[in-house]
Design an enzyme around this catalytic site. Structure first.
Site, short mmCIF file in Angstrom:
data_model
loop_
_atom_site.label_atom_id
_atom_site.label_comp_id
_atom_site.label_asym_id
_atom_site.label_seq_id
_atom_site.Cartn_x
_atom_site.Cartn_y
_atom_site.Cartn_z
N ARG A 82 -10.36 4.54 12.08
CA ARG A 82 -9.66 3.48 11.00
C ARG A 82 -8.32 3.64 11.14
O ARG A 82 -7.70 2.27 11.01
CB ARG A 82 -10.48 3.54 10.07
N SER A 135 -0.04 -2.53 5.59
CA SER A 135 0.48 -3.18 7.28
C SER A 135 0.17 -3.99 8.15
O SER A 135 0.66 -4.25 8.80
CB SER A 135 0.36 -1.59 7.27
N PHE A 136 -1.47 -4.07 8.10
CA PHE A 136 -2.33 -5.05 8.44
C PHE A 136 -2.23 -6.74 8.65
O PHE A 136 -1.91 -7.27 9.86
CB PHE A 136 -3.97 -5.22 8.74
N TRP A 147 1.24 -1.24 -0.14
CA TRP A 147 0.05 0.40 -0.32
C TRP A 147 0.38 1.26 -0.20
O TRP A 147 1.15 1.38 0.51
CB TRP A 147 -0.92 -0.71 0.73
#
Length: 195
Positions: free
Chosen positions: A118, A86-87, A54
Site C-alpha cells: 500500500r 501525500s495522496f 501526515w
C-alpha cells in the site's frame, strides 16, 4: 483541507539583504568558510511548497530547511500550502502550476503504514502524478515525498527521519534553484532564436 500556511517567523529575508551580492568573509579561525555566492536570477522567482499534514512533525523539517536554503539561493517568494496527506499533493500541485503564478512547485510528504504494497503504491502513484503535472504544465515539480522501508512511531525513528527530511529540504532547494536557473537560460536562448 487545503490550507495556505503562514511563513514561519524569521523566514523572510530583509529587502536590503536580498539585493546584496557581497559575501562577508570575516577573518579569524572561529568563522569557518565563507558563505557560497549563488548566481542571481534575471527575474524574481516564485515557488509553491506543498506539504502533507501526515507526520507533520517530521515533514516540517523539510520545509524549514528548504526555506533557509532557497532564500540563500535568492528565491524569497515562497507560498506554503498544506494538504491532508501525500495522496492529495499532485492535484494541488497541478492547480498551482496551472495558475502560472509559480515558477516551480515543491512537494513534501512521508508515506508510511498500511503494509508494504500500500505505501509503496501510494508513493509511486504520487511521484508519477507529479511528473505528469510537470510535463503537462511545463512548470517544474520537485519531490521530497519519501517512503521508508521501515518506519515506527518510536522516538528514535521520528528523530532519524526529522534529520533526514532536513537534508532533503536542502537538496530539494538546490535542485529547484539550479533547475530554475537552467530553465531561465534555456528560455532566454529559445526566445533569442539561439536554440
Amino acid at each position: 483541507m487545503n490550507q495556505m500556511l503562514q511563513e514561519p517567523a524569521g523566514a523572510e529575508v530583509a529587502p536590503d539583504l536580498q539585493q546584496s551580492t557581497e559575501v562577508i568573509n570575516p577573518s579569524g579561525p572561529d568563522h569557518g568558510p565563507p558563505a557560497p555566492a549563488y548566481p542571481r536570477f534575471a527575474k524574481p522567482q516564485r515557488v509553491a511548497f506543498v506539504q502533507s499534514c501526515w507526520h507533520r512533525e517530521v515533514v516540517e523539517e523539510c520545509r524549514i530547511a528548504f526555506l533557509e536554503e532557497i532564500a540563500a539561493r535568492h528565491i524569497t517568494n515562497v507560498d506554503l500550502f498544506e494538504v491532508p496527506g501525500s495522496f492529495e499533493i499532485p492535484l494541488h500541485a497541478q492547480i498551482l502550476a496551472k495558475t502560472r503564478r509559480y515558477h516551480a512547485v515543491v512537494a513534501a510528504g512521508l508515506v508510511v503504514d498500511g503494509g508494504i504494497y500500500r505505501h509503496e503504491f501510494v508513493a509511486d502513484t504520487v511521484i508519477k502524478a507529479l511528473m505528469d503535472v510537470q510535463l503537462r504544465t511545463e512548470v517544474p515539480v520537485f519531490s521530497a515525498v519519501l517512503t521508508p522501508q521501515a518506519f515506527h512511531e518510536s522516538a528514535v525513528h521520528v528523530e532519524f527521519f526529522r534529520r533526514h527530511f532536513a537534508i532533503k529540504g536542502i537538496e530539494v532547494a538546490e535542485a529547484c534553484a539550479n533547475t530554475l536557473l537552467s530553465l531561465e537560460r534555456l528560455r532566454g536562448q529559445v526566445a533569442a532564436g539561439i536554440v
